[in-house]
Design an enzyme around this catalytic site. Structure first.
Site, mmCIF file in Angstrom:
data_model
loop_
_atom_site.group_PDB
_atom_site.id
_atom_site.type_symbol
_atom_site.label_atom_id
_atom_site.label_comp_id
_atom_site.label_asym_id
_atom_site.label_seq_id
_atom_site.Cartn_x
_atom_site.Cartn_y
_atom_site.Cartn_z
ATOM 1 N N GLY A 4 3.194 2.160 10.730
ATOM 2 C CA GLY A 4 4.181 3.226 10.569
ATOM 3 C C GLY A 4 4.959 3.550 11.829
ATOM 4 O O GLY A 4 5.626 4.585 11.898
ATOM 5 N N HIS A 27 -9.240 1.112 5.350
ATOM 6 C CA HIS A 27 -7.953 1.279 6.027
ATOM 7 C C HIS A 27 -8.152 2.219 7.220
ATOM 8 O O HIS A 27 -8.954 3.157 7.152
ATOM 9 C CB HIS A 27 -6.922 1.854 5.057
ATOM 10 C CG HIS A 27 -5.529 1.810 5.600
ATOM 11 N ND1 HIS A 27 -5.083 2.694 6.553
ATOM 12 C CD2 HIS A 27 -4.507 0.956 5.365
ATOM 13 C CE1 HIS A 27 -3.834 2.393 6.865
ATOM 14 N NE2 HIS A 27 -3.451 1.342 6.157
ATOM 15 N N SER A 63 4.001 -2.272 10.161
ATOM 16 C CA SER A 63 5.453 -2.360 10.365
ATOM 17 C C SER A 63 6.056 -3.693 9.929
ATOM 18 O O SER A 63 7.016 -4.176 10.549
ATOM 19 C CB SER A 63 5.814 -2.037 11.821
ATOM 20 O OG SER A 63 5.443 -0.699 12.129
ATOM 21 N N GLU A 77 -6.513 4.585 8.242
ATOM 22 C CA GLU A 77 -6.290 6.006 7.914
ATOM 23 C C GLU A 77 -7.536 6.614 7.276
ATOM 24 O O GLU A 77 -7.839 7.788 7.487
ATOM 25 C CB GLU A 77 -5.048 6.142 7.014
ATOM 26 C CG GLU A 77 -3.782 5.892 7.827
ATOM 27 C CD GLU A 77 -2.614 5.312 7.059
ATOM 28 O OE1 GLU A 77 -2.628 5.330 5.816
ATOM 29 O OE2 GLU A 77 -1.672 4.821 7.724
ATOM 30 N N GLY A 98 3.086 -1.165 4.158
ATOM 31 C CA GLY A 98 3.096 0.258 3.818
ATOM 32 C C GLY A 98 4.492 0.702 3.413
ATOM 33 O O GLY A 98 4.947 0.463 2.300
ATOM 34 N N GLY A 99 5.197 1.340 4.349
ATOM 35 C CA GLY A 99 6.498 1.949 4.060
ATOM 36 C C GLY A 99 7.463 1.050 3.315
ATOM 37 O O GLY A 99 8.127 1.487 2.355
ATOM 38 N N ASN A 133 0.869 -1.179 0.000
ATOM 39 C CA ASN A 133 0.000 0.000 0.000
ATOM 40 C C ASN A 133 0.905 1.227 0.000
ATOM 41 O O ASN A 133 1.540 1.528 1.006
ATOM 42 C CB ASN A 133 -0.875 -0.040 1.264
ATOM 43 C CG ASN A 133 -1.706 1.208 1.444
ATOM 44 O OD1 ASN A 133 -1.776 2.065 0.561
ATOM 45 N ND2 ASN A 133 -2.343 1.320 2.603
ATOM 46 N N TRP A 134 0.945 1.890 -1.144
ATOM 47 C CA TRP A 134 1.851 3.045 -1.254
ATOM 48 C C TRP A 134 1.275 4.287 -0.556
ATOM 49 O O TRP A 134 1.967 5.298 -0.434
ATOM 50 C CB TRP A 134 2.126 3.342 -2.733
ATOM 51 C CG TRP A 134 3.193 2.467 -3.333
ATOM 52 C CD1 TRP A 134 3.702 1.308 -2.809
ATOM 53 C CD2 TRP A 134 3.899 2.692 -4.566
ATOM 54 N NE1 TRP A 134 4.668 0.800 -3.639
ATOM 55 C CE2 TRP A 134 4.809 1.621 -4.735
ATOM 56 C CE3 TRP A 134 3.837 3.673 -5.554
ATOM 57 C CZ2 TRP A 134 5.659 1.527 -5.837
ATOM 58 C CZ3 TRP A 134 4.688 3.562 -6.658
ATOM 59 C CH2 TRP A 134 5.591 2.509 -6.795
ATOM 60 N N LYS A 135 0.003 4.236 -0.150
ATOM 61 C CA LYS A 135 -0.638 5.392 0.504
ATOM 62 C C LYS A 135 -0.445 6.631 -0.381
ATOM 63 O O LYS A 135 -0.492 6.511 -1.595
ATOM 64 C CB LYS A 135 -0.090 5.570 1.929
ATOM 65 C CG LYS A 135 -0.182 4.260 2.724
ATOM 66 C CD LYS A 135 0.103 4.414 4.187
ATOM 67 C CE LYS A 135 -0.034 3.056 4.882
ATOM 68 N NZ LYS A 135 0.175 3.133 6.322
ATOM 69 N N GLU A 159 -4.783 -4.995 10.725
ATOM 70 C CA GLU A 159 -3.754 -3.973 10.902
ATOM 71 C C GLU A 159 -3.995 -3.228 12.220
ATOM 72 O O GLU A 159 -4.827 -2.309 12.270
ATOM 73 C CB GLU A 159 -3.789 -2.964 9.755
ATOM 74 C CG GLU A 159 -3.530 -3.568 8.394
ATOM 75 C CD GLU A 159 -3.000 -2.523 7.411
ATOM 76 O OE1 GLU A 159 -1.939 -2.777 6.825
ATOM 77 O OE2 GLU A 159 -3.622 -1.467 7.247
HETATM 78 P P1 13P Z 1 3.474 0.286 7.528
HETATM 79 O O1 13P Z 1 3.954 -0.998 6.879
HETATM 80 O O2 13P Z 1 4.186 1.500 7.000
HETATM 81 O O3 13P Z 1 3.467 0.188 9.011
HETATM 82 O O4 13P Z 1 1.952 0.492 7.078
HETATM 83 C C1 13P Z 1 1.063 -0.570 7.196
HETATM 84 C C2 13P Z 1 -0.186 -0.227 6.497
HETATM 85 O O5 13P Z 1 -0.932 0.632 6.936
HETATM 86 C C3 13P Z 1 -0.486 -0.926 5.235
HETATM 87 O O6 13P Z 1 -1.781 -0.679 4.814
#
Ligand code: 13P
Length: 247
Positions: free
Chosen positions: A168, A92, A207, A94, A228-229, A8-10, A162
């Site tokens: 993050g 998600h 993470s 977020e 994510g990251g 997920n590149w957000k 999640e």
């Molecule tokens: P991180 O891997 O950056 O913690 O993010 C997880 C995430 O929210 C994937 O949707």
């Protein structure tokens, strides 16, 4: 069931980021797991073109519950499909936080995704306060019940656990905490959709990185990851794809 490594590149990525996709495909073109990247909507078409004929699938991060209409700034599942998306991340944390998305809205979006013939990746997870209060299973059980689409099957639904406090932050639950939640979710899904639940992929997210992927993927009922990251860099996401392929 094939496991799924999803990135997920957000709100990250421009055309220049497609170089990471090329690097990923040249080093990890034939993984034993499914491989998916969900870039910002502006990059879906270009990424889908770069991924054509490869093992990489391309997804979106949200959609509108309606197929079309007067909804300025929104994108429907049908439009995402036309751009080349095969999956859509929904609910998600977020989006639940930034946009006040409720379980009802997430379910409506998930149903739109399934109706369009795409795969819904439904996200659920507790906050740190909820975990500290011992409410984790109650919270995610309610989210699961309320967010998955009618007619969910292993082919059209993926669930992503999640924990909000692990996203993050570099912090993850212990392996036994992950095991507890994933086995709870498998049972809860069984109650909702019967035997089909056995092959619905349940991803862990929060993470995930190359250094913890192997141990997380060894946990029962962890059928992949939502990253994510670490999905932004081909070298890191590639290492996670390899860890999952070997699991
Ligand atoms: P991180 O891997 O950056 O913690 O993010 C997880 C995430 O929210 C994937 O949707």
């Amino acid at each position: 069931m094939k496991k799924l490594a999803a990135g997920n590149w957000k709100m990250n990525g421009t055309k220049a980021s497609l170089a990471e996709v090329a690097a990923l495909l040249s080093a990890h073109g034939q993984p034993a797991c499914e491989m998916l990247l969900c870039p910002p909507a502006t990059l879906i078409a270009a990424m889908a073109e770069a991924a054509q004929g490869t093992a990489l699938k391309v997804g979106a991060q949200d959609c509108h519950p309606k197929p079309q209409g007067a909804h300025t700034g929104d994108i429907s599942a049908a439009i995402l499909k036309d751009a080349g998306a095969s999956h859509v991340i929904l609910g998600h944390s977020e989006r639940r936080t930034d946009h006040g998305e409720t379980d009802d809205l997430v379910r409506a979006k998930a149903e739109a995704v399934v109706d369009a013939g795409l795969v819904a990746i439904v996200c659920i997870g507790e906050t740190e306060a909820e975990r500290d209060a011992g409410k984790t299973l109650a919270v995610i059980g309610t989210q699961l019940d309320g967010s998955i689409p009618m007619g969910a099957t292993a082919a059209n639904l993926v669930v992503a656990y999640e924990p909000v406090w692990a996203i993050g932050t570099g912090r993850t639950p212990t392996l036994s905490e992950i095991a507890e939640v994933h086995s709870f979710l498998r049972g809860r899904l069984r109650g909702l959709i019967g035997d089909e639940a056995e092959t619905v992929r349940i991803l862990y997210g929060g993470s995930v990185k190359p250094s913890n992927a192997v141990e997380i993927f060894a946990v029962p009922h962890v059928d992949g990851a939502l990253v994510g990251g670490a999905s932004l860099k081909a070298v890191d996401f590639g290492a996670i794809v390899e860890a999952l392929s070997a699991a």
